[in-house]
Design a protein around this motif. Structure first.
Motif, PDB file in Angstrom:
ATOM      1  N   PRO A   1      31.012 -76.971  18.798  1.00 10.02           N
ATOM      2  CA  PRO A   1      32.314 -77.523  18.413  1.00 10.02           C
ATOM      3  C   PRO A   1      32.238 -78.783  17.569  1.00 10.02           C
ATOM      4  CG  PRO A   1      31.879 -77.883  20.751  1.00 10.02           C
ATOM      5  CD  PRO A   1      30.820 -76.955  20.254  1.00 10.02           C
ATOM      6  N   ASN A   2      31.072 -79.449  17.547  1.00 12.18           N
ATOM      7  CA  ASN A   2      30.934 -80.646  16.718  1.00 12.18           C
ATOM      8  C   ASN A   2      30.601 -80.305  15.273  1.00 12.18           C
ATOM      9  OD1 ASN A   2      28.765 -83.395  16.224  1.00 12.18           O
ATOM     10  ND2 ASN A   2      30.961 -83.609  16.574  1.00 12.18           N
ATOM     11  N   VAL A   3      30.319 -79.040  15.006  1.00 10.77           N
ATOM     12  CA  VAL A   3      30.028 -78.594  13.637  1.00 10.77           C
ATOM     13  C   VAL A   3      31.341 -78.221  12.948  1.00 10.77           C
ATOM     14  CG1 VAL A   3      28.923 -76.808  12.236  1.00 10.77           C
ATOM     15  CG2 VAL A   3      27.691 -77.829  14.174  1.00 10.77           C
ATOM     16  N   ALA A   4      31.649 -78.915  11.867  1.00 14.86           N
ATOM     17  CA  ALA A   4      32.861 -78.600  11.101  1.00 14.86           C
ATOM     18  C   ALA A   4      32.597 -77.535  10.055  1.00 14.86           C
ATOM     19  CB  ALA A   4      33.416 -79.856  10.425  1.00 14.86           C
ATOM     20  N   ALA A   5      31.371 -77.500   9.526  1.00 17.44           N
ATOM     21  CA  ALA A   5      31.081 -76.550   8.449  1.00 17.44           C
ATOM     22  C   ALA A   5      29.594 -76.257   8.384  1.00 17.44           C
ATOM     23  CB  ALA A   5      31.554 -77.102   7.111  1.00 17.44           C
ATOM     24  N   ALA A   6      29.273 -75.050   7.981  1.00 18.96           N
ATOM     25  CA  ALA A   6      27.905 -74.639   7.691  1.00 18.96           C
ATOM     26  C   ALA A   6      27.772 -74.493   6.180  1.00 18.96           C
ATOM     27  CB  ALA A   6      27.586 -73.313   8.381  1.00 18.96           C
ATOM     28  N   LEU A   7      26.779 -75.162   5.610  1.00 18.55           N
ATOM     29  CA  LEU A   7      26.543 -75.077   4.179  1.00 18.55           C
ATOM     30  C   LEU A   7      25.739 -73.824   3.846  1.00 18.55           C
ATOM     31  CD1 LEU A   7      25.528 -78.757   3.329  1.00 18.55           C
ATOM     32  CD2 LEU A   7      27.623 -77.597   2.634  1.00 18.55           C
ATOM     33  N   VAL A   8      26.232 -73.050   2.910  1.00 20.81           N
ATOM     34  CA  VAL A   8      25.489 -71.890   2.440  1.00 20.81           C
ATOM     35  C   VAL A   8      25.367 -71.970   0.922  1.00 20.81           C
ATOM     36  CG1 VAL A   8      26.307 -70.467   4.355  1.00 20.81           C
ATOM     37  CG2 VAL A   8      27.512 -70.388   2.167  1.00 20.81           C
ATOM     38  N   GLY A   9      24.237 -71.527   0.423  1.00 21.20           N
ATOM     39  CA  GLY A   9      24.045 -71.425  -1.009  1.00 21.20           C
ATOM     40  C   GLY A   9      23.917 -69.963  -1.388  1.00 21.20           C
TER      41      GLY A   9
END
Length: 338
Positions: free
Chosen positions: A278-286
């Motif tokens: 829940p502390n993750v707002a976003a996952a970065l993907v390339g």
């Protein structure tokens, strides 16, 4: 479509799958392919884009700026960073001094072709600049309207606490941290995440697929696939090499039936796993190809049940790195280009 999450204790939302252009734009793929992947991200519902002045020595920002031309600015969330050496890499072309931060934001805005960025991030902690100088510069940038929010990247729990206290004193918010995080690299869980939850700071995590290892395409005892990230120094081969051990690759192969049972691809499972925090707002993907984006966004909104999470954790138990002391080894102890 991609779901959204609040960034820290703020009213600002970002797409939980965020497009990052670290090792693609300006280096790994040509500009036409880069623009195509950005447009594919927009078509898939991604509106948040993360870059940095140091990526391809400023070229990545230029490419992203071209790719978002003609888009409604208010409908995008543009994130960039400052710290690492850029340009001719002179003595003031690096770090978090007031001079470099002010030069940095002006250069980024020009390259991106925008009047402001939504989030401006300290790309590491600068041991050679007083934190008071750094945070005052960020406060001034916010007041000038050149950045709406301030974040950091790879700060320790203690650094986050010190930075958040100064931000509050200077009347702006420190809303995010951008660390490496995946089912194989869990070092932030010990101290960084609990401290961030206390302070109202979210994580925007990079390498949720562990440089592609969690995709399952690297097989134990087999040579790495031609054209993969592991064969290309420009694509982060040095980052992935530590994970290309047979014990790691054998453990990752155990995730295939777990992903299948969950109705997910291996990359989708890896991204969904970090988003369960829940502390993750976003996952970065390339992405180097548009179809990669279409696959990755299907991880948005996925809820993994307790049994699935337990199975993933059990499969990787012996190879996942959890040592919180690793968070103290990320920022250079001196000026990066010195």
């Amino acid at each position: 479509m991609v779901e959204y999450r609040y960034l820290g204790n703020s009213g600002f939302k970002v797409s939980e799958i965020t497009y990052g252009n670290w090792i693609t734009h300006g280096s790994q793929v040509d500009d036409g392919a880069a623009v195509a992947t950005v447009h594919a991200a927009l078509d898939a519902g991604i509106t948040t884009f993360d870059t940095a002045d140091t990526y391809a020595n400023t070229a990545a920002e230029v490419v992203l700026g071209k790719a978002i031309q003609g888009q409604r600015r208010e409908s995008l969330e543009i994130l960039t960073k400052v710290y690492w050496p850029i340009g001719p890499m002179g003595p003031n072309d690096q770090g978090l001094s007031r001079k470099h931060i002010m030069d940095g934001i002006n250069g980024s805005l020009k390259r991106l072709g925008v009047d402001y960025v939504d989030l401006y991030q300290a790309h590491r902690w600068d041991y050679e600049t007083p934190i008071e100088e750094t945070m005052q510069a960020f406060a001034d940038i916010v007041r000038q309207g050149k950045a709406l929010y301030i974040g950091v990247s790879e700060w320790t729990a203690e650094q986050l606490r010190e930075g958040a206290a100064l931000a509050a004193e200077l009347k702006f918010q420190l809303v995010s941290n951008q660390p490496q995080y995946s089912a194989l690299w869990r070092v932030i869980e010990e101290k960084v995440v609990p401290t961030s939850e206390e302070l109202g700071i979210s994580q925007i995590v990079w390498s949720p697929m562990a440089q592609g290892v969690l995709s399952g395409k690297y097989l134990p005892g087999q040579p790495v696939p031609e054209g993969s990230r592991a064969t290309d120094d420009k694509s982060g081969a040095q980052f992935i090499s530590r994970l290309l051990r047979d014990d790691v690759l054998e453990a990752v192969q155990k995730l295939k039936p777990i992903a299948s049972d969950a109705g997910l691809t291996m990359p989708q499972l890896a991204i969904a796993w970090v988003l369960q925090n829940p502390n993750v707002a976003a996952a970065l993907v390339g992405a180097s190809r548009p179809e990669q984006i279409a696959d990755n966004v299907k991880a948005s909104g996925v809820k993994l049940d307790a049994d699935t999470m337990a199975a993933i954790n059990d499969a990787l138990h012996d190879v996942a790195e959890r040592d919180g002391a690793k968070t103290y080894e990320v920022s250079p102890k001196g000026r990066p280009g010195a």
